[in-house]
Design an enzyme around this catalytic site. Structure first.
Site, PDB file in Angstrom:
ATOM      1  N   GLU A 115      -1.584  -8.755   4.030  1.00 59.57           N
ATOM      2  CA  GLU A 115      -1.555  -9.086   5.466  1.00 59.57           C
ATOM      3  C   GLU A 115      -2.920  -9.002   6.129  1.00 59.57           C
ATOM      4  O   GLU A 115      -3.091  -9.437   7.279  1.00 59.57           O
ATOM      5  CB  GLU A 115      -0.557  -8.169   6.197  1.00 59.57           C
ATOM      6  CG  GLU A 115      -1.066  -6.785   6.571  1.00 59.57           C
ATOM      7  CD  GLU A 115      -1.072  -5.776   5.440  1.00 59.57           C
ATOM      8  OE1 GLU A 115      -1.139  -4.570   5.733  1.00 59.57           O
ATOM      9  OE2 GLU A 115      -1.039  -6.181   4.247  1.00 59.57           O
ATOM     10  N   CYS A 156       0.838  -1.201   0.000  1.00 64.32           N
ATOM     11  CA  CYS A 156       0.000   0.000   0.000  1.00 64.32           C
ATOM     12  C   CYS A 156       0.874   1.253   0.000  1.00 64.32           C
ATOM     13  O   CYS A 156       1.435   1.599  -1.031  1.00 64.32           O
ATOM     14  CB  CYS A 156      -0.998  -0.040   1.156  1.00 64.32           C
ATOM     15  SG  CYS A 156      -2.359   1.144   0.972  1.00 64.32           S
ATOM     16  N   HIS A 216      -3.578  -5.228   0.360  1.00 64.26           N
ATOM     17  CA  HIS A 216      -3.037  -5.598   1.669  1.00 64.26           C
ATOM     18  C   HIS A 216      -3.048  -7.116   1.842  1.00 64.26           C
ATOM     19  O   HIS A 216      -4.028  -7.686   2.349  1.00 64.26           O
ATOM     20  CB  HIS A 216      -3.872  -4.962   2.781  1.00 64.26           C
ATOM     21  CG  HIS A 216      -3.595  -3.520   3.003  1.00 64.26           C
ATOM     22  ND1 HIS A 216      -2.606  -3.069   3.856  1.00 64.26           N
ATOM     23  CD2 HIS A 216      -4.179  -2.414   2.471  1.00 64.26           C
ATOM     24  CE1 HIS A 216      -2.598  -1.746   3.854  1.00 64.26           C
ATOM     25  NE2 HIS A 216      -3.528  -1.320   3.018  1.00 64.26           N
TER      26      HIS A 216
END
Length: 248
Positions: free
Chosen positions: A188, A96, A186
């Protein structure tokens, strides 16, 4: 012999409502399958000094609520450091804000996305270059990922291979050289992270013509996007092992 650790550049903190789950480096470690002892965290946003990157297996750069276009001192110092690190051949994975900062560091263009805010579980479409990429190769042509951003990479750095896009963003992932990747989404994020961000950004989503409730209801798992962090760890370990063999 213990393998070299990974360096995580922390460029921001999660929204307040999600801080009970820890900070971004923790989320990244969990998704990447790394133990805390296998990572070193440097909080560049709050003034931590940037180390020599050559002793690390790779570098991961977190997301942030900051904007690359603000050219904050800490951000510009980090961009200069990233440029040197990438040119030194150290594997890098930017997420990001980290994706945008990496693009900026290598001469790309970052700005507000003309399509507006992108939030929620989106569909990634892989570009042809992804088929030969060490991280994206073998993945389906389309798969879900989690995203929340206002700014984007309008122009990838010269020489970069664009790997993925969405309906609202033409550069959701790129690779520069052999070992540097940026992803706008993202990997994660788990679903609870994504839902929390949709709720936290509900007003902004509405201002950009979306419906936060509908976006939140549509959040679903994104296991293939998440898998990319473990692929990066494996790739970086292979690269550091090859370098060690050459030096031996």
């Amino acid at each position: 012999m213990n393998p070299a650790p990974f360096l995580i550049l922390e460029t921001g903190r999660p929204v307040q409502s999600l801080r009970r789950y820890g900070r971004f480096p923790h989320w990244i470690r969990v998704a990447a399958g790394l133990e805390e002892a296998q990572t070193v965290v440097v909080d560049v946003e709050h003034g931590d000094a940037l180390p020599d990157a050559t002793g690390f297996a790779g570098v991961l750069v977190t997301g942030s609520a900051a904007f690359v276009t603000d050219r904050a001192d800490w951000s510009e110092r980090s961009a200069a450091w990233l440029r040197e690190t990438v040119h030194a051949g150290v594997p890098v994975f930017g997420i990001c804000y980290g994706h945008q900062l990496l693009a900026h560091a290598l001469g790309g263009e970052v700005a507000y996305n003309p399509a507006g805010r992108e939030s929620g579980t989106i569909e990634l479409s892989l570009d042809p270059a992804a088929a030969e990429d060490p991280l994206f190769g073998g993945l389906p042509d389309h798969f879900p990922a989690h995203a929340t951003h206002l700014q984007t990479v309008l122009r990838a750095p010269d020489g970069a291979a664009v790997l993925a896009r969405s309906s609202l963003d033409a550069c959701h992932a790129f690779r520069w050289g052999r070992q540097a990747w940026g992803v706008q989404f993202h990997p994660e994020f788990a679903t609870h992270h994504m839902r929390g961000y949709v709720r936290a950004r509900a007003d902004c989503i509405g201002r950009h013509g979306g419906c936060a409730r509908s976006v939140e209801r549509a959040v679903s798992a994104a296991p293939l996007a998440r898998q990319l962090l473990r692929r990066f760890v494996r790739q970086a370990r292979l690269a550091s092992g090859a370098d060690a063999a050459k030096q031996g």
